[in-house]
Structures are given as structure tokens and as C-alpha cells.
Design an enzyme around this catalytic site. Structure first.
Site, mmCIF file in Angstrom:
data_model
loop_
_atom_site.group_PDB
_atom_site.id
_atom_site.type_symbol
_atom_site.label_atom_id
_atom_site.label_comp_id
_atom_site.label_asym_id
_atom_site.label_seq_id
_atom_site.Cartn_x
_atom_site.Cartn_y
_atom_site.Cartn_z
ATOM 1 N N ARG A 54 -14.969 45.122 7.542
ATOM 2 C CA ARG A 54 -14.977 43.937 7.940
ATOM 3 C C ARG A 54 -14.336 43.981 9.400
ATOM 4 N NH1 ARG A 54 -10.275 43.822 8.604
ATOM 5 N NH2 ARG A 54 -10.220 41.877 9.490
ATOM 6 N N GLY A 55 -14.161 42.819 10.098
ATOM 7 C CA GLY A 55 -13.668 42.890 11.413
ATOM 8 C C GLY A 55 -14.883 43.227 12.292
ATOM 9 N N ALA A 56 -14.964 42.156 13.617
ATOM 10 C CA ALA A 56 -15.933 42.213 14.250
ATOM 11 C C ALA A 56 -16.439 43.703 14.690
ATOM 12 C CB ALA A 56 -15.958 41.131 15.527
ATOM 13 N N ARG A 97 -24.069 39.055 7.922
ATOM 14 C CA ARG A 97 -23.010 37.924 8.201
ATOM 15 C C ARG A 97 -23.298 37.381 9.736
ATOM 16 N NH1 ARG A 97 -16.683 39.569 7.447
ATOM 17 N NH2 ARG A 97 -16.726 37.449 7.384
ATOM 18 N N GLN A 204 -6.264 38.492 4.520
ATOM 19 C CA GLN A 204 -6.516 39.573 5.194
ATOM 20 C C GLN A 204 -5.097 39.926 6.218
ATOM 21 O OE1 GLN A 204 -8.707 37.299 5.537
ATOM 22 N NE2 GLN A 204 -10.751 37.906 5.788
ATOM 23 N N ASP A 245 -14.377 37.021 16.892
ATOM 24 C CA ASP A 245 -15.570 37.291 16.291
ATOM 25 C C ASP A 245 -16.694 36.856 17.284
ATOM 26 O OD1 ASP A 245 -13.913 37.105 13.693
ATOM 27 O OD2 ASP A 245 -15.567 38.218 13.084
ATOM 28 N N ASN A 255 -12.580 32.759 15.577
ATOM 29 C CA ASN A 255 -11.789 33.897 14.775
ATOM 30 C C ASN A 255 -11.467 33.177 13.743
ATOM 31 O OD1 ASN A 255 -10.544 36.400 14.787
ATOM 32 N ND2 ASN A 255 -8.717 35.419 14.901
ATOM 33 N N LYS A 256 -10.716 34.074 12.664
ATOM 34 C CA LYS A 256 -10.525 33.827 11.567
ATOM 35 C C LYS A 256 -9.864 32.338 11.216
ATOM 36 C CE LYS A 256 -11.136 35.820 8.462
ATOM 37 N NZ LYS A 256 -12.299 35.241 7.651
HETATM 38 O O1 MRU Z 1 -13.826 37.774 7.940
HETATM 39 P P1 MRU Z 1 -13.406 39.042 8.468
HETATM 40 O O2 MRU Z 1 -12.156 39.607 7.683
HETATM 41 O O3 MRU Z 1 -14.316 39.809 9.081
HETATM 42 O O4 MRU Z 1 -12.583 38.046 9.986
HETATM 43 C C1 MRU Z 1 -12.203 39.079 10.616
HETATM 44 C C2 MRU Z 1 -11.503 38.489 11.766
HETATM 45 O O5 MRU Z 1 -11.395 37.221 12.104
HETATM 46 C C3 MRU Z 1 -11.110 39.290 13.045
HETATM 47 O O6 MRU Z 1 -9.886 38.630 13.685
HETATM 48 C C4 MRU Z 1 -11.892 39.580 13.935
HETATM 49 O O7 MRU Z 1 -13.061 40.162 13.448
HETATM 50 C C5 MRU Z 1 -11.584 40.636 14.867
HETATM 51 S S1 MRU Z 1 -11.323 42.149 14.551
HETATM 52 C C6 MRU Z 1 -10.986 43.158 15.839
#
Ligand code: MRU
Length: 372
Positions: A54-56, A97, A204, A245, A255-256
Site C-alpha cells: 500500500r501507499g501510492a 484501487r 497505518q 494519493d 490523502n488518507k
Molecule cells: O490506504 P493507504 O494505506 O494506501 O493510504 C496511503 C496514504 O494515504 C499515503 O499517505 C499516500 O499513499 C502517500 S504514500 C507515499
């Protein structure tokens, strides 16, 4: 023998011998460091969907490796037979996603390279796709390092920094985006104090960010999501660094979930908010945040996950968006690998992308010179 730390593992990698995507299973952290070797498309799709990876940026790298592995498996004698199967595999991975634009960005990049080399033999094409996936991975390390340098220029030794979710090593290949200034600062003796939001509902922040920063020896304090106002009012936080994201053309940033709350609180207490964004996360086809699709996730993540017993009445309605959009006027700067964009973001992004294009021209010139 020294115990291996999280920094010794790769978040996402390709095993060339096993022809497998290798990831840390992030759903098991912080209790268990378990690596997964994935070869089947369904398993790669699931790993992205279930947030095992996970994470963009990490999702983008996983997808690039995934489509390379899919291409290897395609049995076709001609391009006409090959390409529809490649496209099908690409669309399948892309559906895992919706919000992180790096997923489609990486797949589109692999697709472009594939089409540009349609006249090559199958083996040659597969080799080229392999190298492109490896380049996307390597680029991520360089991009994060550069974001870290720009980020570090905005703070000073001893500062308190707050972050939300995990935009760390576990969300990228190496340094993370929002954590890159923290790691670089640590290498240079900055002694930051880091406040980490736990990040409901999937934690997270608590499970991943607190874990990786603490393992790396940084000074970490974990707070619940509803405590950011308390720490900012106490003047313990000098800057907020978050990942993203997808960034729209006007600077609105997805973002999250909860990031926009942190940004609103930070504005109230005059704390600058920096969004760390590789240019691959900037979607200039999305004019504003309203054009960003927000992933919705299951009610169970809110009502029962992590609890011994269900913590909400049966049948209660639940709203569980995975991300929110922080309006651009709450953001002090968007840190890319080519510099820090400031409002008005449309103009600033034009400059950033012009720099990126110029760098690509210089790089291809260097390459041509080295070939010639
Ligand atoms: O749902 P997730 O855990 O994939 O969400 C991740 C985030 O929101 C991060 O902040 C984002 O992807 C940036 S990661 C460098």
C-alpha cells in the site's frame, strides 16, 4: 549477529529467479515481518486491494512489476495476439484501487513502452518491460531522496514534525515521501521530535509509521487522530509533512482520511502543512479535488476490526471513505522531486513539469552520447 531491521527489507521488489513480486505483508505489521512471493495476477491484485502492499508509490512499483510478470506469461505469436491480452491484464491490475494515481501512471508507462516496442521479438519486448519496471522502482528511490532534501530545507534541527498515515519507507521503495526529510535529518543529526497520528480506521500511523521510525531510531510519539489540536496548541509541532494519493491541477490533494482535519487544525495554529508528492502523483487531468474518485471501504473496518468485540451497534450506518481531499488553501507547499510548488499551483506545476521535461531531455542526450 545484528538483528535485521525494517530498513534491511525491501517493501516491494522483483525476484528474477522466481519471477515473483516480493512484498512485505503490511497487514501483519508490526507483529510479524512476513514476505510474500506473488506470481499470479489474482494474488497481485488481492495484495493491492487488501493493502498488503500500500501507499501510492509502492502500489505503482508493484503494478509495474505485476504487468511485466503478466506479459511474460502471455502466449502469442503476433503483436495482434499479444496486445489485447496485455491490455486486459493492465485493466485488471488498474481496477484494484481507484484513488492513488500512481497505479494507473505506472501501468500507462509500461503500456507506452510496450507499444513503442511492438516490432521487437517477444523475448526482446519482455526484456524491455523488465527493465522499465526496474527503472520505475529505481526512480522511486531517487525521487524520494530529492523530496527529502527539499523537505529538509524547510525545517531546522530540534523541530517537532507531525505526520498522518504512512508515507514512509513502507509506502515506497526506500525513504518514503513525508518521512524522507525525517530520515535525512536523522542522518545529519537534526534530532527531530516526530508526532505520528494513529490513523483510524486501519492504523497505518500506529502500525507502520511509528514502527518504521522507531526501528530507525527516531524520537517518535504516537497520538490518536483527535489529539493533533492538543499537540499543535502546545506549540510542539513546527511543520506537518504528509504524503498524497493524487494531487489535482489546482493543488487540492487526496490523502488518507483525516489529512484535511490535520490541515485545518494546523492552519488554526499557524503550522505549515507540506504535501510530499512525486510528480507521478500529480494528476493534471483532474482539475480540482472534486474530480478525484475516493475509495470507499467496508463498514467492518470501523465497527469491528482491531477490537475483541464489535464496538458499534449491529446495523448502524457507517461512512468509511479511505481518503479525503485537503483544499489547496490549507497547504503551504507541495514538495516534488523537482522543487517546491506554491500557490497558484497551476503555474507552479507548469514550472515543475518543465523542469522534469528538461531533465528528461538532458538524460536522453547523455544516453545518446554514451551509446554513440
Ligand atoms: O490506504 P493507504 O494505506 O494506501 O493510504 C496511503 C496514504 O494515504 C499515503 O499517505 C499516500 O499513499 C502517500 S504514500 C507515499
Amino acid at each position: 549477529m545484528k538483528k535485521k531491521s525494517i530498513m534491511d527489507y525491501e517493501t516491494v521488489a522483483l525476484d528474477d529467479d522466481k519471477h515473483a513480486l516480493v512484498i512485505i505483508d503490511q497487514t501483519k505489521l508490526p507483529y510479524k515481518m512476513e514476505m510474500l512471493e506473488l506470481t499470479r495476477q489474482k494474488d497481485i491484485w488481492n495484495a493491492i486491494y487488501l493493502l498488503q502492499v500500500r501507499g501510492a508509490p509502492a502500489i505503482g512499483v508493484a503494478a509495474a512489476i505485476g504487468i511485466y510478470l503478466a506479459a511474460r506469461e502471455i502466449k502469442a505469436d503476433t503483436w495482434e495476439e499479444f496486445y489485447p491480452q496485455f491490455t486486459k491484464a493492465k485493466e485488471y491490475l488498474d481496477s484494484a484501487r481507484p484513488t492513488a494515481v500512481n497505479l494507473s501512471w505506472a501501468l500507462n508507462r509500461m503500456d507506452e513502452v510496450c507499444r513503442a516496442n511492438r516490432d521487437k521479438s517477444h523475448d526482446e519486448l519482455i526484456r524491455i518491460l523488465h527493465d522499465e519496471a526496474a527503472e520505475i522502482r529505481d526512480e522511486d528511490v531517487r525521487v524520494c531522496k530529492s523530496i527529502g532534501e527539499y523537505g529538509l530545507s524547510l525545517v531546522k534541527p530540534g523541530d517537532g514534525l507531525l505526520t498522518h498515515c504512512n508515507a514512509g519507507k513502507l509506502a515506497t521503495v526506500k525513504y518514503g515521501t513525508a518521512t524522507a526529510p525525517m530520515y535525512l535529518g536523522q542522518e545529519r543529526g537534526y534530532n527531530f521530535r516526530i508526532y505520528v497520528d494513529e490513523t483510524r480506521p486501519l492504523l497505518q500511523g500506529a502500525r507502520l509509521t511509528a514502527f518504521e521510525l522507531q526501528e530507525s531510531g527516531l524520537d517518535v510519539t504516537l497520538i490518536c487522530d483527535n489529539m493533533s489540536a492538543a499537540v499543535m496548541k502546545n506549540r510542539w509541532v513546527n511543520a506537518v509533512f504528509v504524503g498524497c494519493d493524487r494531487v489535482a491541477a489546482n493543488g487540492d490533494t487526496a490523502n488518507k482520511i483525516g489529512t484535511s482535519v490535520v490541515a485545518a487544525v494546523a492552519k488554526r495554529y499557524h503550522v505549515p502543512v507540506y504535501v510530499c508528492a512525486p510528480t507521478s502523483t500529480i494528476d493534471r487531468n483532474a482539475p480540482t479535488g472534486a474530480d478525484i474518485q475516493i475509495e470507499q471501504r467496508s463498514a467492518e473496518e470501523v465497527t469491528e476490526m482491531w477490537y475483541k468485540e464489535r464496538m458499534a451497534p449491529e446495523g448502524v450506518k457507517v461512512f468509511n471513505p479511505c481518503f479525503d481531499v485537503t483544499d489547496h488553501d490549507l497547504i503551504s507547499g507541495i514538495i516534488t522531486e523537482y522543487g517546491i510548488a506554491r500557490a497558484p499551483y497551476e503555474t507552479s506545476f507548469q514550472e515543475i513539469f518543465a523542469k522534469k521535461e528538461a531533465a528528461a531531455v538532458i538524460q536522453s542526450g547523455d544516453f545518446a552520447a554514451s551509446e554513440g
